[in-house]
Design an enzyme around this catalytic site. Structure first.
Site, short mmCIF file in Angstrom:
data_model
loop_
_atom_site.label_atom_id
_atom_site.label_comp_id
_atom_site.label_asym_id
_atom_site.label_seq_id
_atom_site.Cartn_x
_atom_site.Cartn_y
_atom_site.Cartn_z
N SER A 33 -4.20 -10.80 46.36
CA SER A 33 -5.48 -10.96 45.68
C SER A 33 -6.61 -10.83 46.68
O SER A 33 -6.46 -10.26 47.76
CB SER A 33 -5.52 -12.32 44.96
OG SER A 33 -6.63 -12.39 44.10
N ASN A 34 -7.79 -11.33 46.32
CA ASN A 34 -8.96 -11.28 47.19
C ASN A 34 -9.80 -12.53 46.95
O ASN A 34 -9.42 -13.41 46.18
CB ASN A 34 -9.76 -10.00 46.95
CG ASN A 34 -10.16 -9.85 45.49
OD1 ASN A 34 -10.97 -10.63 44.97
ND2 ASN A 34 -9.58 -8.87 44.81
N ARG A 35 -10.98 -12.59 47.57
CA ARG A 35 -11.78 -13.82 47.53
C ARG A 35 -12.86 -13.81 46.45
O ARG A 35 -13.72 -14.69 46.43
CB ARG A 35 -12.44 -14.05 48.89
CG ARG A 35 -11.45 -14.29 50.03
CD ARG A 35 -12.20 -14.73 51.29
NE ARG A 35 -11.29 -14.98 52.38
CZ ARG A 35 -10.94 -14.08 53.29
NH1 ARG A 35 -11.45 -12.86 53.22
NH2 ARG A 35 -10.11 -14.39 54.25
N SER A 36 -12.85 -12.87 45.55
CA SER A 36 -13.89 -12.83 44.53
C SER A 36 -13.88 -14.10 43.68
O SER A 36 -12.83 -14.56 43.25
CB SER A 36 -13.69 -11.61 43.61
OG SER A 36 -14.63 -11.62 42.57
#
Length: 401
Positions: A213-216
């Protein structure tokens, strides 16, 4: 020019500050422009301006308390906010801002504001030291993130003799009225439009526990959905994982993975007047998901995860949208030419460029680039403020179509 205030129902909440006397002019001018106006006052506001001043020019009752003279409870705290198309809190003192932030309801005004379901505008007015205090700044930030619109304050002279100028002076009545006119004018351009927005981050399963995933955080997409809703649009929000809740009165769909979000977008975009791709979609996903949990003790070597490419949702679906399409370009450097190329490659009408530091943050700064050659740079601001700026840029794009 069309009178956008004609027949608009505006509830003015007057709090206890010296600037309260200026609200008499605001109310008179709103009436002159055809608005229907009601007024409610805090106890301290009545120390600065008498309720009879307002009732004389309004021709109707001013709300001053929760109880009648005989001790019975009235229903003004519900009747007044539910009647209104918009509430203006002016002057918005440090006290009323704090009550709004924490949901305190100990008088008519604070209780009515808690019950309000319409847009709320605040015009802060206080000593510069009070306005700059971290507590006040935090309260303002929270309220703005919730969608409360802020007018001012301005830098200028304070009321007390000999007090030095500072940031905290209430905006002048003409500016306050202009802000309300701008609001209703923008409502007219978005009412009835169908808007699709993607938000948040996608998560691609490695096993039953781990994901790529990512940090959004989803803040930008949620802010855009709230702003479009407040302008009268019918909003569909398709979101992945988020750190914030979706706004109320918006149709929402949860698509955790890129493929799930892709399917939801395809199913909803074909009748959209505006599509905004704000979600941070994973570029790749594991080729296969491991059932259960990968355990270090059961593996002789470090596992290798083979990745396959996810669909580019904006690129694959932009052509399916009959209306305006907007994307985001998050880069480690603000490369204008690369963002322009990305807009063309994805087939978007416009793209918003921002730095990678904006991901997960409450604040950001955006560069708008569109196919009509416009390049606009926003101020660095909270994403809830930027969302209105983005919709303003979309209005400009519509105007040139």
């Amino acid at each position: 020019m069309k009178n956008v205030l004609l027949n608009k129902k505006i509830l003015v909440a007057v709090a206890g500050g010296i600037a309260a006397y200026k609200i008499v002019y605001v109310v008179r001018e709103l009436l002159r422009r055809g608005a229907k106006v009601r007024v409610m006052m805090t106890n301290s506001a009545q120390r600065f301006v008498q309720p009879t001043t307002f009732s004389s020019i309004l021709g109707n009752r001013v709300g001053v308390g929760m109880f009648e003279a005989d001790g019975n409870v009235n229903t003004l705290h519900l009747d007044m906010p539910h009647w209104a198309d918009l509430i203006l809190v002016a002057p918005a003192t440090a006290d009323i801002l704090a009550k709004m932030t924490y949901g305190m309801a100990d008088d008519l005004v604070s209780t009515a504001l808690l019950a309000a379901e319409c847009p709320i505008f605040v015009a802060p007015a206080m000593n510069g030291s009070m306005y700059s205090h971290p507590a006040t700044q935090n309260n303002v930030k929270i309220l703005v993130e919730r969608g409360v619109q802020k007018i001012g304050p301005e830098y200028g002279e304070m009321a007390a003799p000999g007090e030095k100028s500072g940031l905290g002076r209430m905006s002048e009545p003409d500016k306050i009225i202009q802000a309300l006119e701008d609001h209703f004018e923008k409502l007219a351009t978005w009412r009835g439009k169908k808007v699709l927005i993607t938000a948040g981050r996608t998560e691609e399963s490695i096993d039953d526990v781990r994901v790529l995933s990512n940090r959004s955080s989803g803040r930008m997409g949620v802010a855009l959905a709230r702003a479009a809703r407040d302008r009268g649009a019918e909003v569909v929000l398709i979101h992945g994982a988020m750190d914030v809740k979706p706004p109320e009165h918006v149709k929402t769909y949860s698509g955790v993975s890129a493929l799930e979000m892709f399917d939801l977008v395809k199913a909803n975009i074909t009748n959209s007047d505006v599509a905004i791709f704000a979600a941070a979609v994973a570029d790749w996903r594991p080729k296969g998901k491991h059932n259960g949990k990968l355990k270090r003790s059961s593996l002789e070597t470090t596992p290798t995860i083979e990745l396959v490419e996810n669909p580019d949702i904006a690129k694959e679906t932009a052509s399916m949208c009959p209306g305006i399409t907007i994307g985001f370009a998050l880069e480690t450097s603000l490369d204008i030419e690369e963002a322009k190329e990305k807009r063309v490659r994805k087939g978007l009408d416009a793209i918003l460029l921002n730095e990678h530091l904006a991901i997960g943050a409450a604040d950001s700064q955006l560069i708008w680039l569109d196919g009509q050659g416009r390049q606009q740079v926003s101020e660095a601001a909270e994403k809830s403020v930027l969302s209105w700026w983005v919709l303003d840029q979309i209005d400009g794009l519509h105007a040139k179509h």
